[in-house]
Design an enzyme around this catalytic site. Structure first.
Site, PDB file in Angstrom:
ATOM      1  N   HIS A 103      36.814 -14.021  62.281  1.00  0.00           N
ATOM      2  CA  HIS A 103      37.445 -14.725  61.163  1.00  0.00           C
ATOM      3  C   HIS A 103      36.699 -15.994  60.779  1.00  0.00           C
ATOM      4  O   HIS A 103      36.916 -16.541  59.706  1.00  0.00           O
ATOM      5  CB  HIS A 103      38.918 -15.038  61.481  1.00  0.00           C
ATOM      6  CG  HIS A 103      39.118 -16.069  62.555  1.00  0.00           C
ATOM      7  ND1 HIS A 103      39.326 -15.755  63.885  1.00  0.00           N
ATOM      8  CD2 HIS A 103      39.153 -17.416  62.493  1.00  0.00           C
ATOM      9  CE1 HIS A 103      39.486 -16.854  64.576  1.00  0.00           C
ATOM     10  NE2 HIS A 103      39.380 -17.884  63.763  1.00  0.00           N
ATOM     11  N   ASP A 133      38.184  -9.200  66.742  1.00  0.00           N
ATOM     12  CA  ASP A 133      37.906 -10.489  66.109  1.00  0.00           C
ATOM     13  C   ASP A 133      36.630 -11.119  66.677  1.00  0.00           C
ATOM     14  O   ASP A 133      36.575 -12.307  66.972  1.00  0.00           O
ATOM     15  CB  ASP A 133      39.084 -11.452  66.262  1.00  0.00           C
ATOM     16  CG  ASP A 133      38.961 -12.666  65.343  1.00  0.00           C
ATOM     17  OD1 ASP A 133      38.289 -12.556  64.299  1.00  0.00           O
ATOM     18  OD2 ASP A 133      39.516 -13.737  65.672  1.00  0.00           O
ATOM     19  N   THR A 191      46.971  -3.575  68.553  1.00  0.00           N
ATOM     20  CA  THR A 191      45.560  -3.899  68.430  1.00  0.00           C
ATOM     21  C   THR A 191      44.829  -3.362  69.650  1.00  0.00           C
ATOM     22  O   THR A 191      45.421  -3.163  70.694  1.00  0.00           O
ATOM     23  CB  THR A 191      45.336  -5.414  68.317  1.00  0.00           C
ATOM     24  OG1 THR A 191      43.931  -5.671  68.386  1.00  0.00           O
ATOM     25  CG2 THR A 191      45.989  -6.174  69.446  1.00  0.00           C
ATOM     26  N   SER A 207      37.696 -22.014  67.337  1.00  0.00           N
ATOM     27  CA  SER A 207      37.669 -20.547  67.457  1.00  0.00           C
ATOM     28  C   SER A 207      36.222 -20.059  67.537  1.00  0.00           C
ATOM     29  O   SER A 207      35.353 -20.530  66.797  1.00  0.00           O
ATOM     30  CB  SER A 207      38.351 -19.901  66.252  1.00  0.00           C
ATOM     31  OG  SER A 207      39.726 -20.151  66.258  1.00  0.00           O
ATOM     32  N   GLY A 265      47.315   6.636  64.184  1.00  0.00           N
ATOM     33  CA  GLY A 265      48.249   6.238  63.133  1.00  0.00           C
ATOM     34  C   GLY A 265      49.671   6.019  63.593  1.00  0.00           C
ATOM     35  O   GLY A 265      50.612   6.431  62.911  1.00  0.00           O
ATOM     36  N   ILE A 266      49.838   5.380  64.753  1.00  0.00           N
ATOM     37  CA  ILE A 266      51.181   5.074  65.237  1.00  0.00           C
ATOM     38  C   ILE A 266      51.286   3.602  65.596  1.00  0.00           C
ATOM     39  O   ILE A 266      50.302   2.977  65.976  1.00  0.00           O
ATOM     40  CB  ILE A 266      51.558   5.924  66.474  1.00  0.00           C
ATOM     41  CG1 ILE A 266      50.555   5.687  67.619  1.00  0.00           C
ATOM     42  CG2 ILE A 266      51.651   7.388  66.119  1.00  0.00           C
ATOM     43  CD1 ILE A 266      50.943   6.345  68.931  1.00  0.00           C
TER      44      ILE A 266
END
Length: 353
Positions: A103, A133, A191, A207, A265-266
């Site tokens: 990010h 990330d 995630t 970060s 996809g759950i």
């Protein structure tokens, strides 16, 4: 010749004195290392605890990152504006690869790296992995300081850690804390980033910086502060990407440019369904429309107990298995729906970011 009693007593006295002297000398020689250790221990105990050695080893390899991004114009001003974004990064090798948080460099037009020795240079983005990330940058400079690394390092709950970064552009800053959890997805739902939790403070700009142990070895990459339901920051709960995962993602991004993951996809949860079914598994809380899971007939409130013949002990394990499955692979999934046990086959797709 017969010795007189006085002569015998004198010889005996001399012998006793010699033996006693030898015993005292041996005792002194034996005690000398113990006394030296005791004196050293007293000196060390009288000195304040310090992490200066760890900081001196690690801090030169932690860089400041300044990136520029454009923000769309508003109703009152149609012209886009340029915004300076702050972050930190860690030099991982002597050829200029830097790891940072994704990010920090997402959707930016330029990136400048500032080293602690005063040098500044532009950076090229090698690859970005939004799921963990993490992002890998590359700079072209010689004589780079590299963060100390131990590939066999394993962190434990209770380890003291130091977070190094550039919060709020105040300059390099060190915060100290302990690891409170090592693994799982504490507060980060659905995630594939297996984060560690700690309480070393990470403010804006820190970060992507280094999390190191008390010897200066890299433990993880500082990520973010935990956010509550209303989006507010929660003090004392911060996350970092573990070093082992960081190293794996960095290697993949350098060699392949992206990290390919399987997609089912759950949305998932571990509890309280495990108590209801009295066996470990994955409780499905939602199914993405038109996903492999939906096409295979999975629904919300199904309870997955086996994937590809492997019993699943937690949502973490199940998601990791799916993530590491190549797109196009067929997987057999066994699950419970109420009192029924059902088996279906899914075709894993590539996860799109």
């Amino acid at each position: 010749m017969t010795r007189s009693p006085q002569s015998t007593n004198w010889i005996s006295y001399i012998l006793r004195s010699v033996v006693l002297g030898l015993l005292v000398a041996a005792l002194v020689i034996w005690l000398q290392p113990l006394v030296a250790d005791w004196q050293l221990s007293r000196q060390q105990s009288s000195q304040p605890m310090s992490f200066a050695k760890a900081v001196n080893r690690a801090a030169p390899a932690v860089v400041n990152i300044y990136s520029l991004s454009e923000v769309r114009g508003s109703y009152y001003s149609r012209r886009p504006s340029t915004v300076l974004r702050l972050g930190s990064g860690v030099i991982m090798d002597n050829v200029g690869h830097i790891i940072t948080a994704a990010h920090v460099v997402a959707n930016v037009s330029s990136i400048e790296i500032a080293l602690q020795d005063g040098r500044r240079t532009s950076a090229q983005v090698i690859g970005v992995d939004p799921i963990t990330d993490l992002a890998v940058l590359r700079i072209e400079l010689d004589n780079l300081p590299v963060i100390p690394q131990d590939q066999n390092l394993r962190s434990s709950v209770g380890d003291v850690v130091l977070a190094i970064g550039n919060p709020l552009n105040l300059g390099q800053t060190i915060t100290q804390g302990i690891i409170s959890a090592t693994g799982g997805r504490m507060g980060v739902i659905n995630t594939h980033a297996d984060l560690m939790q700690m309480d070393a403070v990470i403010n804006e700009g820190a970060s992507g910086g280094a999390l190191v142990n008390s010897e200066g070895y890299l433990v993880g990459i500082n990520n973010a502060q935990f956010r509550g339901p209303a989006g507010q920051g929660v003090e004392g709960i911060y996350f970092a990407v573990p070093y082992s995962l960081t190293r794996t993602i960095m290697k993949t991004l350098i060699e392949e440019g992206e990290v390919v993951r399987g997609y089912l996809g759950i949305n998932t949860s571990d509890t309280p369904a495990a108590q209801v079914y009295q066996q470990p598994g994955i409780f499905v809380t939602a199914v993405d429309p038109n996903s492999p899971a939906a096409e295979a007939g999975l629904r919300a409130e199904d309870y997955i107990v086996e994937i590809a013949g492997q019993q699943i002990s937690s949502a973490t394990e199940g998601l990791a298995l799916i993530s590491n499955t190549a797109p196009g692979t067929e997987l057999e999934i066994r699950y419970l729906r109420g009192n029924d046990e059902i088996t279906t086959t899914v075709i894993i797709r590539k996860l799109r970011y």
